[in-house]
Design an enzyme around this catalytic site. Structure first.
Site, mmCIF file in Angstrom:
data_model
loop_
_atom_site.group_PDB
_atom_site.id
_atom_site.type_symbol
_atom_site.label_atom_id
_atom_site.label_comp_id
_atom_site.label_asym_id
_atom_site.label_seq_id
_atom_site.Cartn_x
_atom_site.Cartn_y
_atom_site.Cartn_z
ATOM 1 N N HIS A 168 4.061 11.129 4.727
ATOM 2 C CA HIS A 168 4.065 9.471 4.835
ATOM 3 C C HIS A 168 4.879 9.028 4.126
ATOM 4 O O HIS A 168 4.827 8.542 2.750
ATOM 5 C CB HIS A 168 2.502 9.230 4.194
ATOM 6 C CG HIS A 168 2.478 7.772 4.311
ATOM 7 N ND1 HIS A 168 2.410 7.105 5.579
ATOM 8 C CD2 HIS A 168 2.383 7.090 3.278
ATOM 9 C CE1 HIS A 168 2.194 5.714 5.172
ATOM 10 N NE2 HIS A 168 2.189 5.802 3.771
ATOM 11 N N ASP A 204 0.482 5.342 10.407
ATOM 12 C CA ASP A 204 1.729 5.787 11.302
ATOM 13 C C ASP A 204 1.484 6.190 12.560
ATOM 14 O O ASP A 204 1.890 5.651 13.716
ATOM 15 C CB ASP A 204 2.479 7.012 10.435
ATOM 16 C CG ASP A 204 2.657 6.711 8.935
ATOM 17 O OD1 ASP A 204 3.165 5.776 8.478
ATOM 18 O OD2 ASP A 204 1.899 7.499 8.281
ATOM 19 N N SER A 210 -8.595 -1.522 -0.894
ATOM 20 C CA SER A 210 -10.154 -1.642 -1.226
ATOM 21 C C SER A 210 -10.822 -2.891 -0.706
ATOM 22 O O SER A 210 -11.857 -2.651 -0.404
ATOM 23 C CB SER A 210 -10.117 -0.976 -2.504
ATOM 24 O OG SER A 210 -9.852 0.382 -2.594
ATOM 25 N N GLY A 251 -8.288 -2.941 -5.610
ATOM 26 C CA GLY A 251 -6.921 -3.087 -5.146
ATOM 27 C C GLY A 251 -7.018 -3.910 -3.766
ATOM 28 O O GLY A 251 -8.040 -4.081 -3.363
ATOM 29 N N GLN A 252 -5.963 -3.994 -3.165
ATOM 30 C CA GLN A 252 -5.925 -5.013 -1.842
ATOM 31 C C GLN A 252 -6.338 -4.016 -0.682
ATOM 32 O O GLN A 252 -7.268 -4.485 0.060
ATOM 33 C CB GLN A 252 -4.635 -5.594 -1.664
ATOM 34 C CG GLN A 252 -3.218 -4.994 -1.801
ATOM 35 C CD GLN A 252 -2.280 -5.690 -0.750
ATOM 36 O OE1 GLN A 252 -2.520 -6.508 -0.170
ATOM 37 N NE2 GLN A 252 -1.105 -4.888 -0.629
ATOM 38 N N ASN A 276 2.124 9.586 -10.957
ATOM 39 C CA ASN A 276 0.946 9.510 -9.940
ATOM 40 C C ASN A 276 0.310 10.966 -10.202
ATOM 41 O O ASN A 276 -0.761 11.360 -10.081
ATOM 42 C CB ASN A 276 1.146 9.148 -8.846
ATOM 43 C CG ASN A 276 1.233 7.817 -8.486
ATOM 44 O OD1 ASN A 276 0.093 7.117 -8.793
ATOM 45 N ND2 ASN A 276 2.163 7.177 -8.217
ATOM 46 N N ASN A 310 -0.006 6.446 -2.843
ATOM 47 C CA ASN A 310 1.470 7.129 -2.561
ATOM 48 C C ASN A 310 1.980 7.670 -3.780
ATOM 49 O O ASN A 310 1.552 6.970 -4.831
ATOM 50 C CB ASN A 310 2.440 6.069 -2.091
ATOM 51 C CG ASN A 310 2.274 6.149 -0.561
ATOM 52 O OD1 ASN A 310 2.185 6.845 -0.051
ATOM 53 N ND2 ASN A 310 2.273 4.753 0.129
#
Ligand code: NDP
Length: 325
Positions: free
Chosen positions: A187, A159, A17, A14-15, A105, A131
């Site tokens: 988050h 954050d 990673s 993924g982006q 998820n 998330n």
């Protein structure tokens, strides 16, 4: 030379990673004298892309990177790992309800929690980035009854870093001048960035900025920074998320030298937050352990916001309760 440490990263193609694994392999996670074996997990459909990431890692010839394992099997990915960076998660699809996202998820993190329980090193430190991160971490923790619940955490460091950067720009100071920043809660956009105890070059931050800026500018900007980046870049934040993940684990493993950081960790009841909820607190770290900063006074303004984000986490927990049996 130290013995290599096994570090797992999920969602390896993924982006996030694509930035994260190179930082880890270069020594930024555990220091310049700690060899690493990367164990990268992906879904079968992304294995070809993951192979490409592994080829690029090879081509960096990182001295500390002793081996790379690429796999779509959780057992292979999690066996003997001392660190787990759980980045892969199912993104929200068109028309998908929030509860569907939580539940889809939830299934991924139930499986991964069980695999951590069965195959990881008994002291594995787990950071969930994917998330909804806090609730995913809660599910993984509950699915791993043989591991110490304290070792399951979720990321609010991005954050925290965003809050440091906003306050430093507003006050015309360096980020390193700012101490005791806090992110409370989830988050998500209900998180509460809190500068009640923050100092800027030794002065109380609240004496340097007005309440109107805090309420109408600072808090919403930090809460909605992710959306602002998507709007500007056309894609979600990735390099800054990877950077924060490295900050989180590095400070947990190597210590924060007395500085406050924000980490979402299982509540021990501090500040009236229900025990077990994965909630972001002010934290200090030393000797591979973290502690929640105690004894802060909470005024009514802060309490309202802390409860709002707590309520959201409790709703998320209810939505996935049946997945935990
Ligand atoms: P990214 O690498 O951009 O993001 C991964 C996760 O991190 C998302 O859930 C994302 O949330 C979350 N995230 C948390 N904080 C931030 C932040 N501040 N900014 C951006 N993202 C944040 O997603 P990709 O889709 O590029 O990659 C995910 C990969 O995970 C895919 O390659 C997929 O195949 C894989 N995957 C692997 C699994 C496994 O290993 N078993 C399981 C599921 C997926 P948000 O969606 O809210 O932006």
């Amino acid at each position: 030379m130290k013995k290599p440490v096994r570090v797992a990263v999920t969602g390896g193609a993924g982006q996030i990673s694509y930035s994260l694994v190179f930082s880890i392999a270069s020594g930024q996670l555990l220091g310049p004298d700690q060899p690493i074996i990367l164990q990268l997990l992906e879904m079968p459909v992304a294995m070809e892309a993951l192979k490409g990431v592994a080829m690029e890692l090879d081509d960096c010839a990182f001295p500390l990177l002793h081996d790379i394992v690429t796999t779509d099997d959780v057992k292979t990915a999690f066996t003997d790992i001392e660190y787990a960076l759980l980045v892969g998660a199912k993104p929200r699809g068109p028309g998908m309800e929030r509860n569907d996202l939580l539940r889809d998820n939830g299934k991924i993190f139930t499986t991964q929690g069980k695999a951590l329980n069965d195959y990881a090193n008994r002291n594995v430190k787990v950071l969930v980035v994917g998330n909804p991160a806090n609730t995913n971490a809660y599910i993984a923790m509950r699915s791993a009854p043989d591991l110490n619940p304290k070792n399951f955490t979720a990321m609010t460091r991005l954050d925290h870093n965003r809050a440091l950067s906003q306050l430093s720009a507003k006050t015309g100071t360096k980020v390193t001048d700012i101490k005791k920043m806090v992110i409370w809660g989830n988050h998500s956009s209900t998180q509460y960035p809190d500068i009640t105890n923050t100092t800027v070059a030794g002065k109380a931050a609240k004496s340097l900025v007005d309440q109107n800026w805090i309420v109408n500018d600072f808090i919403p900007t930090v809460q909605q920074r992710g959306a602002a980046i998507i709007k500007a870049r056309g894609k979600s934040s990735a390099a800054s998320a990877a950077n924060a993940a490295v900050d989180h684990i590095r400070d947990w493993a190597l210590g924060s030298n007395g500085e406050w950081v924000s980490m979402a960790v299982p509540s021990d009841g501090s500040y009236g937050i229900p025990e077990g909820l994965i909630y972001s607190f002010p934290i200090t770290t030393a000797n591979g352990e973290y502690s929640i900063v105690q004894g802060l006074e909470i005024d009514e303004f802060s309490r309202d916001r802390m409860i709002k984000t707590q309520n959201e986490l409790e709703e998320e927990r209810s939505a996935i309760a049946d997945l935990l049996g």
